[in-house]
Scaffold this active site. Structure first.
Site, PDB file in Angstrom:
ATOM      1  N   ASP A  38       0.868  -1.180   0.000  1.00 36.81           N
ATOM      2  CA  ASP A  38       0.000   0.000   0.000  1.00 36.81           C
ATOM      3  C   ASP A  38       0.905   1.229   0.000  1.00 36.81           C
ATOM      4  O   ASP A  38       2.141   1.087   0.033  1.00 36.81           O
ATOM      5  CB  ASP A  38      -0.943   0.002   1.212  1.00 36.81           C
ATOM      6  CG  ASP A  38      -2.287   0.648   0.894  1.00 36.81           C
ATOM      7  OD1 ASP A  38      -2.286   1.726   0.261  1.00 36.81           O
ATOM      8  OD2 ASP A  38      -3.334   0.087   1.257  1.00 36.81           O
ATOM      9  N   ASP A  54       2.934   2.803  -4.893  1.00 35.21           N
ATOM     10  CA  ASP A  54       2.072   3.809  -5.526  1.00 35.21           C
ATOM     11  C   ASP A  54       1.704   3.257  -6.893  1.00 35.21           C
ATOM     12  O   ASP A  54       2.537   3.221  -7.801  1.00 35.21           O
ATOM     13  CB  ASP A  54       2.821   5.136  -5.651  1.00 35.21           C
ATOM     14  CG  ASP A  54       1.999   6.205  -6.365  1.00 35.21           C
ATOM     15  OD1 ASP A  54       0.869   5.912  -6.812  1.00 35.21           O
ATOM     16  OD2 ASP A  54       2.505   7.338  -6.494  1.00 35.21           O
ATOM     17  N   VAL A  55       0.463   2.799  -7.059  1.00 31.69           N
ATOM     18  CA  VAL A  55       0.083   2.138  -8.311  1.00 31.69           C
ATOM     19  C   VAL A  55      -0.012   3.109  -9.476  1.00 31.69           C
ATOM     20  O   VAL A  55      -0.203   2.685 -10.619  1.00 31.69           O
ATOM     21  CB  VAL A  55      -1.241   1.356  -8.168  1.00 31.69           C
ATOM     22  CG1 VAL A  55      -1.106   0.237  -7.156  1.00 31.69           C
ATOM     23  CG2 VAL A  55      -2.409   2.284  -7.851  1.00 31.69           C
ATOM     24  N   TYR A 146     -15.518   6.503 -11.027  1.00 33.22           N
ATOM     25  CA  TYR A 146     -15.349   5.192 -10.400  1.00 33.22           C
ATOM     26  C   TYR A 146     -15.987   4.105 -11.254  1.00 33.22           C
ATOM     27  O   TYR A 146     -15.388   3.054 -11.501  1.00 33.22           O
ATOM     28  CB  TYR A 146     -15.972   5.216  -9.005  1.00 33.22           C
ATOM     29  CG  TYR A 146     -15.905   3.901  -8.266  1.00 33.22           C
ATOM     30  CD1 TYR A 146     -14.760   3.542  -7.562  1.00 33.22           C
ATOM     31  CD2 TYR A 146     -16.988   3.024  -8.262  1.00 33.22           C
ATOM     32  CE1 TYR A 146     -14.693   2.336  -6.875  1.00 33.22           C
ATOM     33  CE2 TYR A 146     -16.933   1.829  -7.579  1.00 33.22           C
ATOM     34  CZ  TYR A 146     -15.785   1.488  -6.892  1.00 33.22           C
ATOM     35  OH  TYR A 146     -15.719   0.288  -6.220  1.00 33.22           O
ATOM     36  N   LYS A 150     -14.123   0.899 -13.125  1.00 32.73           N
ATOM     37  CA  LYS A 150     -14.393  -0.506 -12.814  1.00 32.73           C
ATOM     38  C   LYS A 150     -14.889  -1.268 -14.039  1.00 32.73           C
ATOM     39  O   LYS A 150     -14.615  -2.477 -14.185  1.00 32.73           O
ATOM     40  CB  LYS A 150     -15.399  -0.605 -11.669  1.00 32.73           C
ATOM     41  CG  LYS A 150     -14.851  -0.106 -10.334  1.00 32.73           C
ATOM     42  CD  LYS A 150     -13.579  -0.859  -9.919  1.00 32.73           C
ATOM     43  CE  LYS A 150     -13.112  -0.470  -8.530  1.00 32.73           C
ATOM     44  NZ  LYS A 150     -11.906  -1.224  -8.101  1.00 32.73           N
ATOM     45  N   VAL A 179     -19.764  -2.755  -0.057  1.00 31.71           N
ATOM     46  CA  VAL A 179     -19.067  -3.506   0.989  1.00 31.71           C
ATOM     47  C   VAL A 179     -18.756  -2.544   2.142  1.00 31.71           C
ATOM     48  O   VAL A 179     -18.153  -1.488   1.904  1.00 31.71           O
ATOM     49  CB  VAL A 179     -17.752  -4.109   0.455  1.00 31.71           C
ATOM     50  CG1 VAL A 179     -17.010  -4.855   1.564  1.00 31.71           C
ATOM     51  CG2 VAL A 179     -18.015  -5.018  -0.730  1.00 31.71           C
ATOM     52  N   THR A 184     -16.875   3.257   2.058  1.00 33.52           N
ATOM     53  CA  THR A 184     -18.331   3.341   1.949  1.00 33.52           C
ATOM     54  C   THR A 184     -18.996   3.824   3.239  1.00 33.52           C
ATOM     55  O   THR A 184     -20.225   3.835   3.330  1.00 33.52           O
ATOM     56  CB  THR A 184     -18.913   1.965   1.579  1.00 33.52           C
ATOM     57  OG1 THR A 184     -18.573   1.013   2.594  1.00 33.52           O
ATOM     58  CG2 THR A 184     -18.393   1.496   0.239  1.00 33.52           C
TER      59      THR A 184
END
Length: 241
Positions: A38, A54-55, A146, A150, A179, A184
Protein backbone atom coordinates in the site's frame (compact mmCIF):
# COMPACT_ATOMS: atom_id res chain seq x y z
CA UNK A 1 -5.59 -31.04 6.49
CA UNK A 2 -4.05 -29.28 3.51
CA UNK A 3 -5.21 -25.73 2.88
CA UNK A 4 -6.05 -25.06 -0.73
CA UNK A 5 -3.57 -22.17 -1.05
CA UNK A 6 -0.63 -23.91 0.60
CA UNK A 7 2.58 -22.82 -1.09
CA UNK A 8 0.97 -19.93 -2.99
CA UNK A 9 3.15 -16.80 -3.02
CA UNK A 10 0.97 -13.70 -3.18
CA UNK A 11 1.24 -9.93 -3.52
CA UNK A 12 -1.84 -7.91 -2.49
CA UNK A 13 -2.19 -4.23 -3.38
CA UNK A 14 -4.40 -1.90 -1.36
CA UNK A 15 -3.71 -4.12 1.63
CA UNK A 16 -3.95 -1.23 4.07
CA UNK A 17 -7.66 -0.79 3.39
CA UNK A 18 -10.57 -2.55 5.03
CA UNK A 19 -11.20 -4.95 2.18
CA UNK A 20 -7.49 -5.36 1.43
CA UNK A 21 -6.73 -6.31 5.01
CA UNK A 22 -9.50 -8.90 4.96
CA UNK A 23 -8.08 -10.31 1.72
CA UNK A 24 -4.65 -10.73 3.27
CA UNK A 25 -6.10 -12.42 6.36
CA UNK A 26 -8.08 -14.91 4.26
CA UNK A 27 -5.17 -15.77 1.96
CA UNK A 28 -2.92 -16.34 4.98
CA UNK A 29 -5.60 -18.48 6.65
CA UNK A 30 -5.84 -20.58 3.48
CA UNK A 31 -2.10 -21.24 3.50
CA UNK A 32 -0.65 -18.56 1.23
CA UNK A 33 2.46 -16.55 2.00
CA UNK A 34 1.56 -12.91 1.44
CA UNK A 35 3.40 -9.66 0.87
CA UNK A 36 0.94 -6.78 1.48
CA UNK A 37 1.43 -3.49 -0.36
CA UNK A 38 0.00 0.00 0.00
CA UNK A 39 1.11 3.64 -0.07
CA UNK A 40 2.58 3.07 3.38
CA UNK A 41 4.08 -0.40 3.80
CA UNK A 42 1.44 -2.33 5.82
CA UNK A 43 2.14 -4.53 8.80
CA UNK A 44 -0.54 -7.23 8.96
CA UNK A 45 -0.88 -10.35 11.11
CA UNK A 46 0.49 -13.48 9.47
CA UNK A 47 1.86 -11.65 6.44
CA UNK A 48 5.46 -10.93 5.50
CA UNK A 49 6.74 -7.36 5.94
CA UNK A 50 4.81 -5.07 3.64
CA UNK A 51 6.09 -2.93 0.79
CA UNK A 52 5.33 0.67 -0.12
CA UNK A 53 3.49 0.99 -3.42
CA UNK A 54 2.07 3.81 -5.53
CA UNK A 55 0.08 2.14 -8.31
CA UNK A 56 0.15 5.38 -10.31
CA UNK A 57 3.91 5.11 -10.76
CA UNK A 58 5.54 2.57 -13.10
CA UNK A 59 8.78 2.43 -11.14
CA UNK A 60 6.98 1.91 -7.83
CA UNK A 61 4.99 -0.98 -9.32
CA UNK A 62 8.13 -2.62 -10.67
CA UNK A 63 9.92 -2.14 -7.34
CA UNK A 64 7.02 -3.62 -5.34
CA UNK A 65 6.93 -6.72 -7.55
CA UNK A 66 10.71 -7.10 -7.34
CA UNK A 67 10.60 -6.82 -3.54
CA UNK A 68 7.80 -9.37 -3.31
CA UNK A 69 9.60 -11.81 -5.60
CA UNK A 70 12.76 -11.46 -3.52
CA UNK A 71 10.92 -12.12 -0.25
CA UNK A 72 8.77 -14.92 -1.62
CA UNK A 73 11.22 -16.59 -3.99
CA UNK A 74 8.77 -16.12 -6.85
CA UNK A 75 5.18 -15.05 -7.41
CA UNK A 76 2.01 -17.09 -8.01
CA UNK A 77 -0.77 -14.63 -7.24
CA UNK A 78 -1.36 -10.92 -7.72
CA UNK A 79 -4.45 -9.41 -6.10
CA UNK A 80 -5.28 -5.91 -7.34
CA UNK A 81 -7.28 -4.33 -4.52
CA UNK A 82 -5.96 -0.75 -4.55
CA UNK A 83 -8.73 1.71 -5.36
CA UNK A 84 -10.30 5.10 -4.73
CA UNK A 85 -13.89 6.38 -4.88
CA UNK A 86 -14.99 9.90 -5.78
CA UNK A 87 -18.73 10.57 -5.42
CA UNK A 88 -19.44 13.17 -8.11
CA UNK A 89 -21.61 13.31 -11.20
CA UNK A 90 -20.34 14.07 -14.70
CA UNK A 91 -20.59 17.85 -14.53
CA UNK A 92 -18.95 18.01 -11.10
CA UNK A 93 -16.07 15.73 -12.13
CA UNK A 94 -13.24 17.77 -13.61
CA UNK A 95 -10.63 16.24 -15.88
CA UNK A 96 -7.99 15.99 -13.15
CA UNK A 97 -10.37 14.09 -10.88
CA UNK A 98 -11.43 11.81 -13.74
CA UNK A 99 -7.82 11.04 -14.65
CA UNK A 100 -6.86 10.54 -11.02
CA UNK A 101 -9.53 7.92 -10.38
CA UNK A 102 -8.80 6.04 -13.58
CA UNK A 103 -5.06 6.19 -12.91
CA UNK A 104 -5.48 4.33 -9.61
CA UNK A 105 -8.40 2.03 -10.30
CA UNK A 106 -7.80 1.01 -13.91
CA UNK A 107 -4.31 1.95 -15.04
CA UNK A 108 -2.99 0.84 -11.65
CA UNK A 109 -4.32 -2.66 -12.33
CA UNK A 110 -2.73 -2.56 -15.77
CA UNK A 111 0.62 -1.37 -14.39
CA UNK A 112 0.72 -4.01 -11.67
CA UNK A 113 -0.32 -6.82 -14.00
CA UNK A 114 2.36 -5.89 -16.51
CA UNK A 115 4.97 -5.54 -13.76
CA UNK A 116 4.09 -8.99 -12.39
CA UNK A 117 3.83 -10.72 -15.77
CA UNK A 118 7.35 -12.13 -15.97
CA UNK A 119 7.27 -13.56 -12.44
CA UNK A 120 3.79 -15.01 -12.94
CA UNK A 121 4.75 -16.57 -16.28
CA UNK A 122 7.43 -18.56 -14.42
CA UNK A 123 4.83 -20.02 -12.02
CA UNK A 124 2.86 -23.21 -12.61
CA UNK A 125 -0.15 -21.88 -10.66
CA UNK A 126 -0.26 -18.24 -11.73
CA UNK A 127 -3.33 -16.10 -11.16
CA UNK A 128 -4.39 -12.47 -11.08
CA UNK A 129 -7.56 -11.46 -9.26
CA UNK A 130 -8.72 -7.84 -9.39
CA UNK A 131 -11.47 -6.06 -7.51
CA UNK A 132 -14.10 -4.66 -9.86
CA UNK A 133 -17.62 -3.58 -8.82
CA UNK A 134 -21.26 -3.84 -9.77
CA UNK A 135 -20.82 -0.20 -10.77
CA UNK A 136 -19.05 -1.65 -13.82
CA UNK A 137 -22.38 -2.71 -15.32
CA UNK A 138 -25.16 -1.11 -13.24
CA UNK A 139 -25.55 2.63 -13.84
CA UNK A 140 -25.47 4.64 -10.61
CA UNK A 141 -25.57 8.39 -10.09
CA UNK A 142 -22.68 10.34 -8.61
CA UNK A 143 -19.95 7.80 -9.36
CA UNK A 144 -19.07 8.36 -12.99
CA UNK A 145 -15.28 8.14 -12.80
CA UNK A 146 -15.35 5.19 -10.40
CA UNK A 147 -17.93 3.31 -12.46
CA UNK A 148 -16.06 3.78 -15.74
CA UNK A 149 -12.81 2.71 -14.08
CA UNK A 150 -14.39 -0.51 -12.81
CA UNK A 151 -15.96 -1.23 -16.20
CA UNK A 152 -12.44 -0.95 -17.56
CA UNK A 153 -11.11 -3.35 -14.92
CA UNK A 154 -13.73 -5.93 -15.90
CA UNK A 155 -12.87 -5.79 -19.59
CA UNK A 156 -9.13 -5.58 -18.92
CA UNK A 157 -9.59 -8.83 -17.01
CA UNK A 158 -11.04 -10.51 -20.10
CA UNK A 159 -8.37 -9.15 -22.42
CA UNK A 160 -5.44 -10.19 -20.21
CA UNK A 161 -7.01 -13.62 -19.70
CA UNK A 162 -7.11 -14.08 -23.47
CA UNK A 163 -3.62 -12.75 -24.13
CA UNK A 164 -1.88 -14.55 -21.27
CA UNK A 165 -3.66 -17.90 -21.41
CA UNK A 166 -0.79 -19.37 -23.43
CA UNK A 167 1.43 -18.77 -20.39
CA UNK A 168 -1.16 -20.35 -18.06
CA UNK A 169 -1.78 -17.09 -16.22
CA UNK A 170 -5.41 -17.07 -15.15
CA UNK A 171 -6.96 -13.60 -14.87
CA UNK A 172 -10.28 -13.04 -13.09
CA UNK A 173 -12.09 -10.38 -11.08
CA UNK A 174 -14.62 -10.06 -8.29
CA UNK A 175 -17.42 -7.49 -8.57
CA UNK A 176 -19.20 -6.79 -5.28
CA UNK A 177 -22.00 -4.35 -4.60
CA UNK A 178 -21.56 -2.13 -1.56
CA UNK A 179 -19.07 -3.51 0.99
CA UNK A 180 -18.78 -1.97 4.48
CA UNK A 181 -15.37 -0.29 4.59
CA UNK A 182 -13.87 3.15 5.17
CA UNK A 183 -14.58 3.88 1.47
CA UNK A 184 -18.33 3.34 1.95
CA UNK A 185 -18.75 4.62 5.51
CA UNK A 186 -20.36 7.86 4.29
CA UNK A 187 -23.15 6.27 2.25
CA UNK A 188 -23.78 3.50 4.78
CA UNK A 189 -24.40 6.22 7.38
CA UNK A 190 -27.16 7.70 5.20
CA UNK A 191 -30.60 6.20 6.04
CA UNK A 192 -32.03 7.24 2.66
CA UNK A 193 -29.22 5.47 0.82
CA UNK A 194 -29.64 2.35 2.96
CA UNK A 195 -33.37 2.17 2.31
CA UNK A 196 -32.91 2.64 -1.45
CA UNK A 197 -29.93 0.34 -1.81
CA UNK A 198 -31.17 -2.56 0.26
CA UNK A 199 -34.56 -2.46 -1.44
CA UNK A 200 -32.67 -3.07 -4.70
CA UNK A 201 -30.75 -6.05 -3.25
CA UNK A 202 -33.02 -9.11 -2.95
CA UNK A 203 -30.95 -10.55 -0.09
CA UNK A 204 -31.27 -7.17 1.60
CA UNK A 205 -27.78 -6.58 2.97
CA UNK A 206 -24.32 -5.36 1.98
CA UNK A 207 -21.57 -7.75 0.98
CA UNK A 208 -19.22 -8.54 3.90
CA UNK A 209 -15.53 -7.97 3.20
CA UNK A 210 -15.01 -11.59 4.24
CA UNK A 211 -17.23 -12.72 1.35
CA UNK A 212 -15.11 -10.73 -1.10
CA UNK A 213 -12.00 -12.32 0.38
CA UNK A 214 -13.55 -15.78 0.08
CA UNK A 215 -14.31 -15.20 -3.60
CA UNK A 216 -10.76 -14.04 -4.26
CA UNK A 217 -9.37 -17.07 -2.43
CA UNK A 218 -11.57 -19.37 -4.51
CA UNK A 219 -10.46 -17.81 -7.81
CA UNK A 220 -6.82 -18.15 -6.71
CA UNK A 221 -7.24 -21.80 -5.74
CA UNK A 222 -6.86 -25.09 -7.64
CA UNK A 223 -10.67 -25.38 -7.47
CA UNK A 224 -10.77 -22.59 -10.08
CA UNK A 225 -8.00 -23.99 -12.27
CA UNK A 226 -10.18 -23.87 -15.39
CA UNK A 227 -11.64 -20.42 -14.74
CA UNK A 228 -10.18 -17.40 -16.51
CA UNK A 229 -11.54 -14.19 -17.97
CA UNK A 230 -14.51 -14.20 -15.60
CA UNK A 231 -15.99 -11.54 -13.33
CA UNK A 232 -17.59 -13.14 -10.27
CA UNK A 233 -20.49 -10.94 -9.17
CA UNK A 234 -21.30 -10.66 -5.46
CA UNK A 235 -24.43 -8.55 -5.32
CA UNK A 236 -27.10 -10.39 -3.36
CA UNK A 237 -29.19 -10.54 -6.52
CA UNK A 238 -29.07 -6.79 -7.24
CA UNK A 239 -28.37 -7.34 -10.95
CA UNK A 240 -31.20 -9.83 -11.49
CA UNK A 241 -33.50 -8.74 -14.37
Amino acid sequence: MTNRLDGVRALVTGAGGGVGGELVARLVADGATVVPADLAAPTLPGALPGVALDVTDDDSCAAAVAAAVERLGGLDLLVNAAGVMVRKDALATDTDTWQGVLDVNLTGVYRMSRAAYEALAASDRAAIVSISSTHAFLAAKNSIAYSVSKAGVSHLTRLLALEWAEHRIRVNAVAPTVVPSPMTADVLADPAYLARKFTAIPLGEPIPAAAVAGAVAYLASPDAAQITGQVLVLDGGESLP
